[in-house]
Design a protein around this motif. Structure first.
Motif, PDB file in Angstrom:
ATOM      1  N   LYS A   1      42.039  -1.346  39.573  1.00 48.96           N
ATOM      2  CA  LYS A   1      42.107  -0.703  40.825  1.00 48.96           C
ATOM      3  C   LYS A   1      41.348   0.633  41.444  1.00 48.96           C
ATOM      4  O   LYS A   1      40.737   1.338  39.761  1.00 48.96           O
ATOM      5  N   ALA A   2      41.010   1.381  42.208  1.00 53.19           N
ATOM      6  CA  ALA A   2      40.248   3.343  42.136  1.00 53.19           C
ATOM      7  C   ALA A   2      41.082   3.368  43.544  1.00 53.19           C
ATOM      8  O   ALA A   2      41.426   3.263  44.474  1.00 53.19           O
ATOM      9  N   VAL A   3      41.751   4.954  42.537  1.00 53.31           N
ATOM     10  CA  VAL A   3      42.333   5.339  43.710  1.00 53.31           C
ATOM     11  C   VAL A   3      41.482   6.991  44.349  1.00 53.31           C
ATOM     12  O   VAL A   3      40.409   6.856  43.880  1.00 53.31           O
ATOM     13  N   PHE A   4      41.904   7.000  45.838  1.00 57.43           N
ATOM     14  CA  PHE A   4      40.950   7.966  46.099  1.00 57.43           C
ATOM     15  C   PHE A   4      42.273   8.179  47.125  1.00 57.43           C
ATOM     16  O   PHE A   4      42.889   8.073  47.720  1.00 57.43           O
ATOM     17  N   GLY A   5      41.593   9.702  47.568  1.00 59.28           N
ATOM     18  CA  GLY A   5      42.749  10.846  48.449  1.00 59.28           C
ATOM     19  C   GLY A   5      42.188  10.201  49.845  1.00 59.28           C
ATOM     20  O   GLY A   5      40.766  10.244  50.546  1.00 59.28           O
ATOM     21  N   GLU A   6      43.460  10.749  50.716  1.00 52.32           N
ATOM     22  CA  GLU A   6      43.605  10.717  52.463  1.00 52.32           C
ATOM     23  C   GLU A   6      42.924  11.838  52.933  1.00 52.32           C
ATOM     24  O   GLU A   6      42.794  11.048  53.760  1.00 52.32           O
ATOM     25  N   LYS A   7      42.601  12.936  52.510  1.00 50.86           N
ATOM     26  CA  LYS A   7      42.193  14.064  52.699  1.00 50.86           C
ATOM     27  C   LYS A   7      40.498  13.640  53.090  1.00 50.86           C
ATOM     28  O   LYS A   7      40.074  13.806  54.425  1.00 50.86           O
ATOM     29  N   ASP A   8      39.826  12.810  52.597  1.00 51.29           N
ATOM     30  CA  ASP A   8      38.320  12.398  53.121  1.00 51.29           C
ATOM     31  C   ASP A   8      38.790  10.891  53.847  1.00 51.29           C
ATOM     32  O   ASP A   8      38.225   9.778  53.031  1.00 51.29           O
ATOM     33  N   TYR A   9      39.264  10.818  54.699  1.00 55.33           N
ATOM     34  CA  TYR A   9      40.147   9.353  55.100  1.00 55.33           C
ATOM     35  C   TYR A   9      38.531   8.628  55.552  1.00 55.33           C
ATOM     36  O   TYR A   9      38.508   7.386  56.059  1.00 55.33           O
ATOM     37  N   GLN A  10      37.549   9.537  56.053  1.00 56.27           N
ATOM     38  CA  GLN A  10      36.042   7.588  56.150  1.00 56.27           C
ATOM     39  C   GLN A  10      35.929   7.440  55.099  1.00 56.27           C
ATOM     40  O   GLN A  10      35.408   6.474  54.629  1.00 56.27           O
TER      41      GLN A  10
END
Length: 281
Positions: free
Chosen positions: A144-153
């Motif tokens: 799994k990899a976690v990414f923030g939604e602030k950088d939605y693009q």
């Protein structure tokens, strides 16, 4: 906490972890860690047995080399932050380790996901992002990899890459982390003066007022964008880079909201470029 510097050692570590039937949650970062990154690590601990964080300032995603020079590199602080959140392993490779002698982006078909928003303003940026994330996935071998939604693009582009390249990795999004004032956390906030930080609240205020207009029944993109623009114009230090309303899945501009959409902003506060967004559904 284990610190690894080479791809081969990282792969060996991950294979050993997986050999014990444990899952790996991965949090890729550029460094300059703040509370938003810590939140990603905490989510990683919830969704995986072992958490790996990478700290790598990727040169190929910076279209403006001055931005690369100014990026806050604070390795000791970053390692302390990882240790404080109970991270199991930090992958800390050199540029040479990741790129060899050829420091260049590969070219990917991103199906138009990079044509608008930040991609339209920063040519080549997302090719650099996809290039390094692919390399990091191949090194860390996460489940799994976690990414923030602030950088939605970025989040949408990584989702596309994982699907297109058949990576067996689940992408886990984390909601935008904000200060109590509403300002979205960003490594760039460190470059804001006290006055500029107050002015930067106009981004959150613009999103809030536009979201309220949407909840009140406004579905015309032109009117919603005008609402956001009106709020931002009230700040003396804000210079709008873009305000866009796009389909939340395809990131293509829309005229009327008929399904889930994203209102995204990029605004200069003085010399500092900030981004923020809100989903409308």
């Amino acid at each position: 906490m284990k610190i690894i510097n080479t791809v081969s050692d990282m792969q060996a570590y991950s294979r050993q972890v997986k050999g014990k039937k444990l899952s790996i949650a991965f949090v890729p970062t550029l460094g300059g860690l703040h509370e938003g990154h810590r939140a990603l690590m905490r989510l990683g601990k919830k969704v995986g047995d072992v958490v790996v964080v990478s700290i790598f300032l990727n040169p190929t995603q910076f279209d403006n080399k001055e931005d690369l020079k100014k990026y806050p590199a604070r390795r000791e602080d970053d390692l302390k932050a990882c240790e404080g959140e109970g991270v199991d392993c930090v992958f800390l490779p050199s540029v040479e380790e990741m790129y060899g002698d050829d420091i260049a982006s590969q070219v990917f078909d991103l199906k138009g996901l990079d044509k608008h928003l930040c991609g339209g303003k920063r040519p080549g940026h997302f090719q650099g992002v996809v290039t390094i994330v692919k390399k990091l996935f191949e090194a860390v071998l996460p489940n799994k990899a976690v990414f923030g939604e602030k950088d939605y693009q970025q989040l949408q582009i990584i989702r596309h890459m994982v699907e297109a390249l058949h990576f067996p990795i689940e992408i886990i999004p984390h909601p935008i982390v904000r200060e109590k004032s509403g300002l979205a956390l960003s490594s760039r906030n460190r470059h804001l003066s006290a006055d500029e930080k107050k002015e930067a609240l106009c981004l959150y205020q613009a999103l809030k007022e536009t979201h309220q207009a949407f909840k009140n029944g406004e579905k015309r993109a032109e009117k919603l964008i005008q609402t956001a623009e009106g709020v931002l114009r009230q700040s003396k230090k804000a210079s709008v880079d873009y305000i866009a309303l796009v389909d939340a899945a395809t990131l293509q501009p829309i005229a009327t909201l008929e399904k889930k959409a994203l209102l995204a902003l990029a605004v200069f506060i003085g010399p500092v470029r900030l981004i923020d967004n809100v989903l409308l559904e």
